[in-house]
Design an enzyme around this catalytic site. Sequence first.
Site, PDB file in Angstrom:
ATOM      1  N   ARG A 226     -94.767 -16.637 -42.629  1.00 15.75           N
ATOM      2  CA  ARG A 226     -95.898 -17.080 -41.708  1.00 15.75           C
ATOM      3  C   ARG A 226     -95.941 -18.569 -42.450  1.00 15.75           C
ATOM      4  O   ARG A 226     -96.074 -19.090 -43.462  1.00 15.75           O
ATOM      5  CB  ARG A 226     -97.110 -16.303 -42.064  1.00 15.75           C
ATOM      6  CG  ARG A 226     -97.106 -14.999 -41.335  1.00 15.75           C
ATOM      7  CD  ARG A 226     -97.153 -15.360 -39.727  1.00 15.75           C
ATOM      8  NE  ARG A 226     -97.265 -14.090 -38.874  1.00 15.75           N
ATOM      9  CZ  ARG A 226     -96.287 -13.297 -38.401  1.00 15.75           C
ATOM     10  NH1 ARG A 226     -95.032 -13.985 -38.695  1.00 15.75           N
ATOM     11  NH2 ARG A 226     -96.484 -12.494 -37.829  1.00 15.75           N
ATOM     12  N   GLU A 255     -98.948 -22.918 -34.972  1.00 16.74           N
ATOM     13  CA  GLU A 255     -97.927 -22.752 -33.702  1.00 16.74           C
ATOM     14  C   GLU A 255     -98.732 -22.751 -32.410  1.00 16.74           C
ATOM     15  O   GLU A 255     -99.791 -21.995 -32.441  1.00 16.74           O
ATOM     16  CB  GLU A 255     -97.212 -21.459 -33.769  1.00 16.74           C
ATOM     17  CG  GLU A 255     -96.355 -21.441 -35.029  1.00 16.74           C
ATOM     18  CD  GLU A 255     -95.889 -20.225 -35.679  1.00 16.74           C
ATOM     19  OE1 GLU A 255     -95.800 -19.241 -34.613  1.00 16.74           O
ATOM     20  OE2 GLU A 255     -95.371 -19.998 -36.557  1.00 16.74           O
ATOM     21  N   HIS A 273     -90.479 -19.967 -34.296  1.00 15.01           N
ATOM     22  CA  HIS A 273     -90.736 -18.551 -34.532  1.00 15.01           C
ATOM     23  C   HIS A 273     -89.607 -17.695 -33.815  1.00 15.01           C
ATOM     24  O   HIS A 273     -90.190 -16.943 -32.951  1.00 15.01           O
ATOM     25  CB  HIS A 273     -92.220 -18.351 -34.028  1.00 15.01           C
ATOM     26  CG  HIS A 273     -92.768 -17.209 -34.996  1.00 15.01           C
ATOM     27  ND1 HIS A 273     -94.262 -17.113 -35.194  1.00 15.01           N
ATOM     28  CD2 HIS A 273     -92.209 -15.975 -35.404  1.00 15.01           C
ATOM     29  CE1 HIS A 273     -94.355 -15.911 -36.066  1.00 15.01           C
ATOM     30  NE2 HIS A 273     -93.323 -15.156 -36.049  1.00 15.01           N
TER      31      HIS A 273
HETATM   32  P1  NAP Z   1     -93.302  -5.879 -46.256  1.00  7.01           P
HETATM   33  O1  NAP Z   1     -92.299  -4.923 -46.472  1.00  7.01           O
HETATM   34  O2  NAP Z   1     -94.616  -5.500 -46.077  1.00  7.01           O
HETATM   35  O3  NAP Z   1     -92.909  -6.882 -47.167  1.00  7.01           O
HETATM   36  C1  NAP Z   1     -93.754  -7.977 -47.808  1.00  7.01           C
HETATM   37  C2  NAP Z   1     -93.736  -8.235 -49.209  1.00  7.01           C
HETATM   38  O4  NAP Z   1     -94.313  -9.385 -49.430  1.00  7.01           O
HETATM   39  C3  NAP Z   1     -94.003  -7.062 -50.028  1.00  7.01           C
HETATM   40  O5  NAP Z   1     -92.923  -6.707 -50.851  1.00  7.01           O
HETATM   41  C4  NAP Z   1     -95.258  -7.462 -50.814  1.00  7.01           C
HETATM   42  O6  NAP Z   1     -94.941  -7.114 -52.179  1.00  7.01           O
HETATM   43  C5  NAP Z   1     -95.032  -8.896 -50.767  1.00  7.01           C
HETATM   44  N1  NAP Z   1     -96.645  -9.619 -50.811  1.00  7.01           N
HETATM   45  C6  NAP Z   1     -97.366  -9.036 -49.831  1.00  7.01           C
HETATM   46  N2  NAP Z   1     -98.476  -9.973 -50.132  1.00  7.01           N
HETATM   47  C7  NAP Z   1     -98.118 -10.521 -51.428  1.00  7.01           C
HETATM   48  C8  NAP Z   1     -98.955 -11.636 -52.071  1.00  7.01           C
HETATM   49  N3  NAP Z   1    -100.409 -11.876 -51.660  1.00  7.01           N
HETATM   50  N4  NAP Z   1     -98.492 -12.203 -53.026  1.00  7.01           N
HETATM   51  C9  NAP Z   1     -97.142 -11.973 -53.227  1.00  7.01           C
HETATM   52  N5  NAP Z   1     -96.562 -11.089 -52.680  1.00  7.01           N
HETATM   53  C10 NAP Z   1     -97.013 -10.467 -51.591  1.00  7.01           C
HETATM   54  O7  NAP Z   1     -93.017  -6.695 -44.972  1.00  7.01           O
HETATM   55  P2  NAP Z   1     -91.618  -6.956 -44.007  1.00  7.01           P
HETATM   56  O8  NAP Z   1     -91.495  -6.174 -43.032  1.00  7.01           O
HETATM   57  O9  NAP Z   1     -90.599  -7.560 -44.852  1.00  7.01           O
HETATM   58  O10 NAP Z   1     -92.227  -8.600 -43.356  1.00  7.01           O
HETATM   59  C11 NAP Z   1     -92.607  -9.636 -44.163  1.00  7.01           C
HETATM   60  C12 NAP Z   1     -93.404 -10.747 -43.178  1.00  7.01           C
HETATM   61  O11 NAP Z   1     -92.529 -11.371 -42.585  1.00  7.01           O
HETATM   62  C13 NAP Z   1     -94.371  -9.968 -41.990  1.00  7.01           C
HETATM   63  O12 NAP Z   1     -95.832  -9.684 -42.441  1.00  7.01           O
HETATM   64  C14 NAP Z   1     -94.369 -11.188 -41.071  1.00  7.01           C
HETATM   65  O13 NAP Z   1     -95.643 -12.087 -41.537  1.00  7.01           O
HETATM   66  C15 NAP Z   1     -93.216 -11.930 -41.292  1.00  7.01           C
HETATM   67  N6  NAP Z   1     -92.118 -11.891 -40.285  1.00  7.01           N
HETATM   68  C16 NAP Z   1     -91.804 -12.962 -39.508  1.00  7.01           C
HETATM   69  C17 NAP Z   1     -91.101 -12.744 -38.654  1.00  7.01           C
HETATM   70  C18 NAP Z   1     -90.555 -14.172 -37.799  1.00  7.01           C
HETATM   71  O14 NAP Z   1     -90.153 -14.026 -36.553  1.00  7.01           O
HETATM   72  N7  NAP Z   1     -90.401 -15.049 -38.394  1.00  7.01           N
HETATM   73  C19 NAP Z   1     -90.508 -11.554 -38.111  1.00  7.01           C
HETATM   74  C20 NAP Z   1     -91.052 -10.559 -38.770  1.00  7.01           C
HETATM   75  C21 NAP Z   1     -91.813 -10.532 -39.987  1.00  7.01           C
HETATM   76  P3  NAP Z   1     -96.578  -6.640 -53.175  1.00  7.01           P
HETATM   77  O15 NAP Z   1     -97.319  -5.866 -52.218  1.00  7.01           O
HETATM   78  O16 NAP Z   1     -95.983  -6.145 -54.322  1.00  7.01           O
HETATM   79  O17 NAP Z   1     -97.096  -8.007 -53.280  1.00  7.01           O
HETATM   80  C1  8YV Z   2     -92.275 -12.187 -33.525  1.00  7.84           C
HETATM   81  C2  8YV Z   2     -93.129 -11.787 -36.073  1.00  7.84           C
HETATM   82  O1  8YV Z   2     -91.682 -13.246 -33.521  1.00  7.84           O
HETATM   83  O2  8YV Z   2     -92.937  -9.353 -36.586  1.00  7.84           O
HETATM   84  C3  8YV Z   2     -93.435 -10.389 -36.717  1.00  7.84           C
HETATM   85  O3  8YV Z   2     -94.304 -10.436 -37.364  1.00  7.84           O
HETATM   86  O4  8YV Z   2     -93.901 -12.869 -36.187  1.00  7.84           O
HETATM   87  C4  8YV Z   2     -92.263 -11.700 -34.970  1.00  7.84           C
HETATM   88  O5  8YV Z   2     -91.351 -10.582 -35.065  1.00  7.84           O
HETATM   89  C5  8YV Z   2     -93.479 -11.875 -32.646  1.00  7.84           C
HETATM   90  O6  8YV Z   2     -94.059 -10.667 -32.831  1.00  7.84           O
HETATM   91  C6  8YV Z   2     -93.348 -12.315 -31.393  1.00  7.84           C
HETATM   92  O7  8YV Z   2     -93.316 -11.364 -30.456  1.00  7.84           O
END
Ligand code: NAP
Ligand code: 8YV
Length: 307
Positions: A226, A255, A273
């Site tokens: 994010r 964004e 994104h």
């Molecule tokens: P996840 O499995 O919950 O992993 C998140 C990791 O972050 C966990 O291992 C957690 O470990 C760590 N974390 C959480 N809060 C933290 C903090 N305050 N300080 C340090 N580490 C922290 O989530 P995921 O499925 O991998 O997804 C991660 C994030 O990617 C989503 O929440 C979303 O915002 C983002 N994302 C972006 C896109 C995109 O389109 N760019 C797509 C999908 C997801 P601990 O709990 O041990 O801290």
């Molecule tokens: C998408 C995301 O781009 O999964 C998330 O947290 O940020 C992304 O997968 C978003 O949900 C747009 O549809």
Amino acid sequence: MKADILVAGRVPPNVIPQLQADFTVHELTDDTQLAAIAPKVRGIATNAVQGVSAELLDALPNLEVIASSGIGADALQLERARARGIKVAVTPEVLNEDVADMGIALMLAVSRKLCVADRNVRAGRWMDGLGLGYRVSGKRLGILGLGRIGRVLAKRAEAFDMEIAYHQRSRNPDVPYTYFGSLLELAAFSDFLVVVVPGGPATQNMVNREVLDALGPDGVLVNIGRGTTVDEPELIAALAEGRIRGAGLDVLADEPNVPAALLELDNVVLAPHYASATVETRLAMGQLVVDNLRAHFAGRPLLTPAE
Ligand code: NAP
Ligand code: 8YV
């Protein structure tokens, strides 16, 4: 009687046709007379970026469930929803591969100057002013957030013979990678620092000036988590002053607004994104949105509730 579902925001193309078969579907547009349908709405379909505003939530007195396309819950009014007993579903796991791939793509694009090289060739400048790129293979990768996506990213980085370390609040006992208890230590270790933690107040501006200076002039920041996790003015200053080598950003703090200063910089690769935006992943996300709504209105638990 069919339940009324409000589609509030962009959803994958397989969502609305399926919902129309089982529910009465309303699409929220600027012309929607919300007051006329509000009391009937029992479910929302949305996405992790546009999410649900507090005002919308408050306008829907009989809302039971929000199904979001995406894993991030930072735009879903989780606490407000929970206080009213509204269930919230997200779409974990199905997007891991594509989001991790985008992390690798951004590391390569920044280091190998792919976007500048493309602009050069199109402008008839060939190699003029391009200089040399930098190697990715064999370098040190720091992952901020070794969760579902972070682990898949690490697996890909292993194939690039990278030395991998991570930081998050708790150590993962089942991985061979080095754990750093502080983000500063991880940044100092890293040639590439990839951010993939959730957004929200707990991670706001975690990647600050100190962290960027620890990453240093040979370091590259990649953000696929994010935008709010990175102090954007400090990032722009670090990039402009050469205090870090480059950045690959799939996400921004506000964004779709892009700071003008970022657009001036050639050591930045930007994406809108877009990390989960493949046909395969978006259809899988859309299917989970539909299946979660179907489960809820059939009296079953959500398949993938927000944690
Ligand atoms: P996840 O499995 O919950 O992993 C998140 C990791 O972050 C966990 O291992 C957690 O470990 C760590 N974390 C959480 N809060 C933290 C903090 N305050 N300080 C340090 N580490 C922290 O989530 P995921 O499925 O991998 O997804 C991660 C994030 O990617 C989503 O929440 C979303 O915002 C983002 N994302 C972006 C896109 C995109 O389109 N760019 C797509 C999908 C997801 P601990 O709990 O041990 O801290
Ligand atoms: C998408 C995301 O781009 O999964 C998330 O947290 O940020 C992304 O997968 C978003 O949900 C747009 O549809």
